[in-house]
Structure formats: C-alpha cells, structure tokens
Design a protein around this motif. Sequence first.
Motif, short mmCIF file in Angstrom:
data_model
loop_
_atom_site.label_atom_id
_atom_site.label_comp_id
_atom_site.label_asym_id
_atom_site.label_seq_id
_atom_site.Cartn_x
_atom_site.Cartn_y
_atom_site.Cartn_z
N ASN A 95 -11.66 27.12 1.97
CA ASN A 95 -12.84 27.44 1.18
C ASN A 95 -13.25 26.20 0.39
OD1 ASN A 95 -14.71 28.38 -0.62
ND2 ASN A 95 -13.53 30.16 -1.27
N PRO A 96 -14.33 25.52 0.79
CA PRO A 96 -14.74 24.28 0.12
C PRO A 96 -14.99 24.46 -1.39
CG PRO A 96 -16.04 24.62 2.11
CD PRO A 96 -15.22 25.86 1.90
N GLU A 124 -12.10 13.79 12.88
CA GLU A 124 -13.48 14.27 12.85
C GLU A 124 -13.52 15.75 12.45
OE1 GLU A 124 -16.29 12.43 13.34
OE2 GLU A 124 -14.89 10.75 13.37
N PRO A 125 -14.66 16.23 11.89
CA PRO A 125 -14.77 17.65 11.57
C PRO A 125 -14.52 18.52 12.80
CG PRO A 125 -16.66 16.43 10.73
CD PRO A 125 -15.87 15.48 11.57
N GLY A 126 -13.76 19.59 12.60
CA GLY A 126 -13.46 20.50 13.68
C GLY A 126 -12.23 20.12 14.49
N ALA A 127 -11.71 18.91 14.28
CA ALA A 127 -10.51 18.48 15.01
C ALA A 127 -9.30 19.27 14.53
CB ALA A 127 -10.28 16.99 14.81
N SER A 128 -8.37 19.45 15.41
CA SER A 128 -7.12 20.10 15.05
C SER A 128 -6.19 19.05 14.44
CB SER A 128 -6.48 20.72 16.29
OG SER A 128 -5.25 21.33 15.95
N VAL A 129 -5.71 19.32 13.23
CA VAL A 129 -4.78 18.42 12.56
C VAL A 129 -3.54 19.20 12.16
CG1 VAL A 129 -6.57 16.85 11.71
CG2 VAL A 129 -5.85 18.78 10.29
N LEU A 152 -9.87 20.95 10.90
CA LEU A 152 -10.34 20.19 9.75
C LEU A 152 -11.80 20.54 9.51
CD1 LEU A 152 -9.29 18.12 7.72
CD2 LEU A 152 -10.11 16.34 9.25
N LYS A 153 -12.08 21.24 8.43
CA LYS A 153 -13.44 21.71 8.15
C LYS A 153 -14.34 20.57 7.71
CE LYS A 153 -12.26 26.43 7.05
NZ LYS A 153 -12.28 26.84 8.40
N ARG A 154 -13.85 19.73 6.83
CA ARG A 154 -14.66 18.64 6.32
C ARG A 154 -13.73 17.49 5.91
NH1 ARG A 154 -12.58 21.73 3.84
NH2 ARG A 154 -11.76 21.62 1.80
N PRO A 155 -13.64 16.48 6.74
CA PRO A 155 -12.83 15.33 6.33
C PRO A 155 -13.50 14.64 5.15
CG PRO A 155 -13.75 15.00 8.54
CD PRO A 155 -14.22 16.32 8.05
N PHE A 156 -12.71 14.15 4.25
CA PHE A 156 -13.24 13.45 3.09
C PHE A 156 -13.19 11.96 3.34
CE2 PHE A 156 -11.61 17.43 1.22
CZ PHE A 156 -12.75 17.86 0.58
N ASN A 157 -14.34 11.30 3.19
CA ASN A 157 -14.35 9.84 3.27
C ASN A 157 -14.06 9.28 1.87
OD1 ASN A 157 -16.77 9.84 1.76
ND2 ASN A 157 -18.02 9.92 3.61
N ASN A 158 -13.99 7.96 1.76
CA ASN A 158 -13.64 7.35 0.47
C ASN A 158 -14.61 7.77 -0.63
OD1 ASN A 158 -11.55 6.14 1.79
ND2 ASN A 158 -12.28 4.05 1.53
#
Length: 187
Positions: A95-96, A124-129, A152-158
Amino acid sequence: MIEGAIRRSNGLREFFAHLEGQQGLRVLDVGLPLQANVNVITGLGHRIYSEDLFRELTGGAKGSVSPDLLDHCLNYPPGLFDGVLGWDMLDLIPNPEMVSPTVGRLAEITRVGAVLLFFFHTAEPGASVTAFRSQISSPGSLTLHGRGDYRLKRPFNNRNIENMFNGFRSLKFFLAQDGLREVLVVR
C-alpha cells in the motif's frame, strides 16, 4: 544473487561505524528476528529490539494492512532508538499510502543523530523481486536468505528516496551489482 551467499555491505559497515565507540545504544531491527543479529548488536554492548514490520506491512496471512497498524507495531516512545536496521521492507509495502507514515513513525521513535539503514530493489515496476531475511555476518557483510518473491509495485529512484527522507539530516547511497541500493540515513 545466490541464496545464503555472503554479501559485502558498505551501508552496514557505515551503520556500525556510526555506533562505534559508544555503549548502551538501542537498535531496532524491523526484519525477522535472527539470533545472529542479536548476538552482533549485543556483543557490541547495545540493546536490540525486534519488530517484524515487513510481515505486518505486507499484510501477513491476512493480506491487508490496517491504517492503525503503526500504532500497534511501532508503539515506542519518541527518540528511543539510536539506530534502525530497516532492510528491504520499505519498497515492498503493498500500500503506497503506508510508506510515508512508516517513515514518519521511524523519525518519531529515533533520536536526532540516529542512523537508519535501508535496502531498495532496483528492478523495473512489476518485476518479481525476492524479499530477504538479512543476517549480519560481520560489521561489513550479510548473509541474505529469501523470504518470498513479490511484485515490485514502484521502485524508488534516488530522487524518490531523497524526498521520502526529506526531514532527515543526510543520506548516503551505495549501489551494488546485485540489484539492491543501500541507503544510510542520518536523522
């Protein structure tokens, strides 16, 4: 990443450098409680508190997260902790809307100058981690054990991470070749 392989961690090394020369500090480990982590922290003369926040924030067996969850899970007095081992739980929260309140609560329960360590997946978004149980092998290395695979719903960049911790004193990024970005945050 090979299951159970020892992984060098510059973020963990710096985390322990912040604690060096001090006694009786309080460290919160928000991952699955592991005896090895307890042994390392207490062996340095500190107290460790464990809270499996990952399980709670991902809904555990229920699959849902209640908004009052943080009152239950992180119900500690303000400024109690000198360090937090946050591992990879922030970018796996389904939940973001729970990310910001979680970081806010961590800010409340840590003292000014406390050090926090987090890992963020770089896929990337949606990738299985793979979510990990992080076992401290030494002050500069970890053994990572899989805890399940998640989308991964939303990867966070720097920039996202900087914004997430905008009320904190400093951030230091460590990018590894295994798809994890380590972030050391000072409150």
